[in-house]
Design a protein around this motif. Structure first.
Motif, PDB file in Angstrom:
ATOM      1  N   GLN A  38      23.923  54.643  11.314  1.00 22.88           N
ATOM      2  CA  GLN A  38      24.609  55.918  11.104  1.00 22.88           C
ATOM      3  C   GLN A  38      23.819  57.114  11.649  1.00 22.88           C
ATOM      4  O   GLN A  38      24.230  58.255  11.483  1.00 22.88           O
ATOM      5  CB  GLN A  38      24.871  56.129   9.611  1.00 22.88           C
ATOM      6  N   GLY A  39      22.648  56.840  12.270  1.00 18.24           N
ATOM      7  CA  GLY A  39      21.890  57.911  12.911  1.00 18.24           C
ATOM      8  C   GLY A  39      20.714  58.456  12.134  1.00 18.24           C
ATOM      9  O   GLY A  39      20.078  59.420  12.553  1.00 18.24           O
ATOM     10  N   PHE A  40      20.392  57.863  10.981  1.00 16.00           N
ATOM     11  CA  PHE A  40      19.202  58.286  10.242  1.00 16.00           C
ATOM     12  C   PHE A  40      17.962  57.806  10.995  1.00 16.00           C
ATOM     13  O   PHE A  40      17.984  56.747  11.632  1.00 16.00           O
ATOM     14  CB  PHE A  40      19.191  57.692   8.828  1.00 16.00           C
ATOM     15  N   VAL A  41      16.892  58.576  10.930  1.00 15.41           N
ATOM     16  CA  VAL A  41      15.635  58.203  11.572  1.00 15.41           C
ATOM     17  C   VAL A  41      14.479  58.417  10.598  1.00 15.41           C
ATOM     18  O   VAL A  41      14.549  59.254   9.695  1.00 15.41           O
ATOM     19  CB  VAL A  41      15.376  58.999  12.869  1.00 15.41           C
ATOM     20  N   LEU A  42      13.415  57.677  10.813  1.00 22.11           N
ATOM     21  CA  LEU A  42      12.201  57.797  10.004  1.00 22.11           C
ATOM     22  C   LEU A  42      11.206  58.650  10.765  1.00 22.11           C
ATOM     23  O   LEU A  42      10.988  58.458  11.962  1.00 22.11           O
ATOM     24  CB  LEU A  42      11.608  56.413   9.734  1.00 22.11           C
ATOM     25  N   GLU A  43      10.612  59.585  10.074  1.00 24.02           N
ATOM     26  CA  GLU A  43       9.640  60.489  10.675  1.00 24.02           C
ATOM     27  C   GLU A  43       8.441  60.602   9.739  1.00 24.02           C
ATOM     28  O   GLU A  43       8.602  60.675   8.525  1.00 24.02           O
ATOM     29  CB  GLU A  43      10.307  61.852  10.856  1.00 24.02           C
ATOM     30  N   ARG A  44       7.251  60.605  10.292  1.00 19.97           N
ATOM     31  CA  ARG A  44       6.043  60.815   9.484  1.00 19.97           C
ATOM     32  C   ARG A  44       5.656  62.284   9.560  1.00 19.97           C
ATOM     33  O   ARG A  44       5.636  62.870  10.631  1.00 19.97           O
ATOM     34  CB  ARG A  44       4.893  59.955   9.985  1.00 19.97           C
ATOM     35  N   ASN A  45       5.355  62.859   8.405  1.00 19.77           N
ATOM     36  CA  ASN A  45       4.977  64.263   8.347  1.00 19.77           C
ATOM     37  C   ASN A  45       3.892  64.410   7.293  1.00 19.77           C
ATOM     38  O   ASN A  45       4.152  64.232   6.104  1.00 19.77           O
ATOM     39  CB  ASN A  45       6.197  65.126   8.010  1.00 19.77           C
ATOM     40  N   ASN A  46       2.689  64.738   7.722  1.00 20.95           N
ATOM     41  CA  ASN A  46       1.541  64.896   6.820  1.00 20.95           C
ATOM     42  C   ASN A  46       1.351  63.687   5.912  1.00 20.95           C
ATOM     43  O   ASN A  46       1.130  63.828   4.712  1.00 20.95           O
ATOM     44  CB  ASN A  46       1.692  66.161   5.977  1.00 20.95           C
ATOM     45  N   GLY A  47       1.486  62.496   6.472  1.00 19.72           N
ATOM     46  CA  GLY A  47       1.266  61.269   5.709  1.00 19.72           C
ATOM     47  C   GLY A  47       2.464  60.796   4.903  1.00 19.72           C
ATOM     48  O   GLY A  47       2.443  59.721   4.336  1.00 19.72           O
ATOM     49  N   ALA A  48       3.522  61.598   4.847  1.00 23.07           N
ATOM     50  CA  ALA A  48       4.727  61.212   4.106  1.00 23.07           C
ATOM     51  C   ALA A  48       5.757  60.660   5.077  1.00 23.07           C
ATOM     52  O   ALA A  48       5.845  61.102   6.221  1.00 23.07           O
ATOM     53  CB  ALA A  48       5.307  62.419   3.378  1.00 23.07           C
ATOM     54  N   GLN A  49       6.510  59.671   4.622  1.00 26.19           N
ATOM     55  CA  GLN A  49       7.591  59.134   5.432  1.00 26.19           C
ATOM     56  C   GLN A  49       8.876  59.831   5.026  1.00 26.19           C
ATOM     57  O   GLN A  49       9.298  59.749   3.874  1.00 26.19           O
ATOM     58  CB  GLN A  49       7.728  57.631   5.225  1.00 26.19           C
ATOM     59  N   ARG A  50       9.495  60.503   5.984  1.00 30.44           N
ATOM     60  CA  ARG A  50      10.731  61.220   5.715  1.00 30.44           C
ATOM     61  C   ARG A  50      11.877  60.552   6.462  1.00 30.44           C
ATOM     62  O   ARG A  50      11.754  60.206   7.628  1.00 30.44           O
ATOM     63  CB  ARG A  50      10.632  62.667   6.170  1.00 30.44           C
ATOM     64  N   ILE A  51      12.972  60.383   5.780  1.00 25.87           N
ATOM     65  CA  ILE A  51      14.175  59.888   6.423  1.00 25.87           C
ATOM     66  C   ILE A  51      15.066  61.095   6.632  1.00 25.87           C
ATOM     67  O   ILE A  51      15.362  61.833   5.690  1.00 25.87           O
ATOM     68  CB  ILE A  51      14.863  58.814   5.555  1.00 25.87           C
ATOM     69  N   ASN A  52      15.455  61.315   7.894  1.00 21.14           N
ATOM     70  CA  ASN A  52      16.243  62.507   8.162  1.00 21.14           C
ATOM     71  C   ASN A  52      17.447  62.203   9.040  1.00 21.14           C
ATOM     72  O   ASN A  52      17.573  61.113   9.590  1.00 21.14           O
ATOM     73  CB  ASN A  52      15.372  63.622   8.746  1.00 21.14           C
ATOM     74  N   HIS A  53      18.306  63.190   9.118  1.00 16.32           N
ATOM     75  CA  HIS A  53      19.505  63.100   9.933  1.00 16.32           C
ATOM     76  C   HIS A  53      19.800  64.492  10.468  1.00 16.32           C
ATOM     77  O   HIS A  53      19.651  65.479   9.740  1.00 16.32           O
ATOM     78  CB  HIS A  53      20.689  62.593   9.096  1.00 16.32           C
ATOM     79  N   THR A  54      20.221  64.568  11.708  1.00 17.08           N
ATOM     80  CA  THR A  54      20.493  65.872  12.308  1.00 17.08           C
ATOM     81  C   THR A  54      21.823  66.460  11.852  1.00 17.08           C
ATOM     82  O   THR A  54      22.039  67.657  11.972  1.00 17.08           O
ATOM     83  CB  THR A  54      20.508  65.774  13.852  1.00 17.08           C
ATOM     84  N   ASP A  55      22.712  65.636  11.311  1.00 19.19           N
ATOM     85  CA  ASP A  55      24.023  66.095  10.855  1.00 19.19           C
ATOM     86  C   ASP A  55      24.029  66.165   9.329  1.00 19.19           C
ATOM     87  O   ASP A  55      24.054  65.145   8.648  1.00 19.19           O
ATOM     88  CB  ASP A  55      25.105  65.136  11.352  1.00 19.19           C
ATOM     89  N   ALA A  56      24.013  67.387   8.805  1.00 18.01           N
ATOM     90  CA  ALA A  56      23.956  67.573   7.356  1.00 18.01           C
ATOM     91  C   ALA A  56      25.160  66.958   6.651  1.00 18.01           C
ATOM     92  O   ALA A  56      25.048  66.490   5.515  1.00 18.01           O
ATOM     93  CB  ALA A  56      23.858  69.057   7.010  1.00 18.01           C
ATOM     94  N   ALA A  57      26.314  66.926   7.309  1.00 17.74           N
ATOM     95  CA  ALA A  57      27.510  66.346   6.693  1.00 17.74           C
ATOM     96  C   ALA A  57      27.334  64.853   6.462  1.00 17.74           C
ATOM     97  O   ALA A  57      27.719  64.326   5.408  1.00 17.74           O
ATOM     98  CB  ALA A  57      28.741  66.618   7.556  1.00 17.74           C
ATOM     99  N   VAL A  58      26.754  64.157   7.434  1.00 14.87           N
ATOM    100  CA  VAL A  58      26.495  62.718   7.272  1.00 14.87           C
ATOM    101  C   VAL A  58      25.466  62.511   6.169  1.00 14.87           C
ATOM    102  O   VAL A  58      25.627  61.661   5.297  1.00 14.87           O
ATOM    103  CB  VAL A  58      26.014  62.079   8.600  1.00 14.87           C
ATOM    104  N   PHE A  59      24.408  63.314   6.194  1.00 16.14           N
ATOM    105  CA  PHE A  59      23.355  63.222   5.182  1.00 16.14           C
ATOM    106  C   PHE A  59      23.944  63.389   3.794  1.00 16.14           C
ATOM    107  O   PHE A  59      23.706  62.586   2.895  1.00 16.14           O
ATOM    108  CB  PHE A  59      22.303  64.301   5.453  1.00 16.14           C
ATOM    109  N   ASN A  60      24.763  64.412   3.612  1.00 12.89           N
ATOM    110  CA  ASN A  60      25.366  64.687   2.306  1.00 12.89           C
ATOM    111  C   ASN A  60      26.373  63.621   1.901  1.00 12.89           C
ATOM    112  O   ASN A  60      26.506  63.314   0.716  1.00 12.89           O
ATOM    113  CB  ASN A  60      26.030  66.065   2.311  1.00 12.89           C
ATOM    114  N   ALA A  61      27.080  63.047   2.869  1.00  9.09           N
ATOM    115  CA  ALA A  61      28.064  62.011   2.568  1.00  9.09           C
ATOM    116  C   ALA A  61      27.409  60.780   1.939  1.00  9.09           C
ATOM    117  O   ALA A  61      28.044  60.069   1.163  1.00  9.09           O
ATOM    118  CB  ALA A  61      28.821  61.610   3.838  1.00  9.09           C
TER     119      ALA A  61
END
Length: 82
Positions: A38-61
């Motif tokens: 569905q387009g989610f990606v894993l990103e590392r930021n300051n040692g934390a693993q963040r799962i993000n999505h560029t489309d807020a509507a998909v994220f919220n769904a």
């Protein structure tokens, strides 16, 4: 970009057998594959693993809570009276 922090704490802590642990890992893997599809990606930021999505509507769904600072979540709207 909407994101939440992935914390791998207790995924199998309530399992009573190796079979139950394996089932839980398989269930989590299926979910992660669906998210990737569905387009989610894993990103590392300051040692934390963040799962993000560029489309807020998909994220919220998916029902995730956006951890991005509130000021970054604001959407500027055009003044319709102009």
């Amino acid at each position: 970009m909407s994101y939440f922090t992935w914390k791998d704490a207790g995924l199998t802590s309530d399992c009573a057998s190796l079979e139950a642990m394996a089932s839980r890992f398989e269930e989590a893997a299926r979910l992660m594959r669906r998210m990737a599809d569905q387009g989610f990606v894993l990103e590392r930021n300051n040692g934390a693993q963040r799962i993000n999505h560029t489309d807020a509507a998909v994220f919220n769904a998916w029902g995730f809570v956006d951890e991005e600072p509130a000021v970054r979540q604001l959407t500027l709207m055009q003044d319709l009276d102009s």
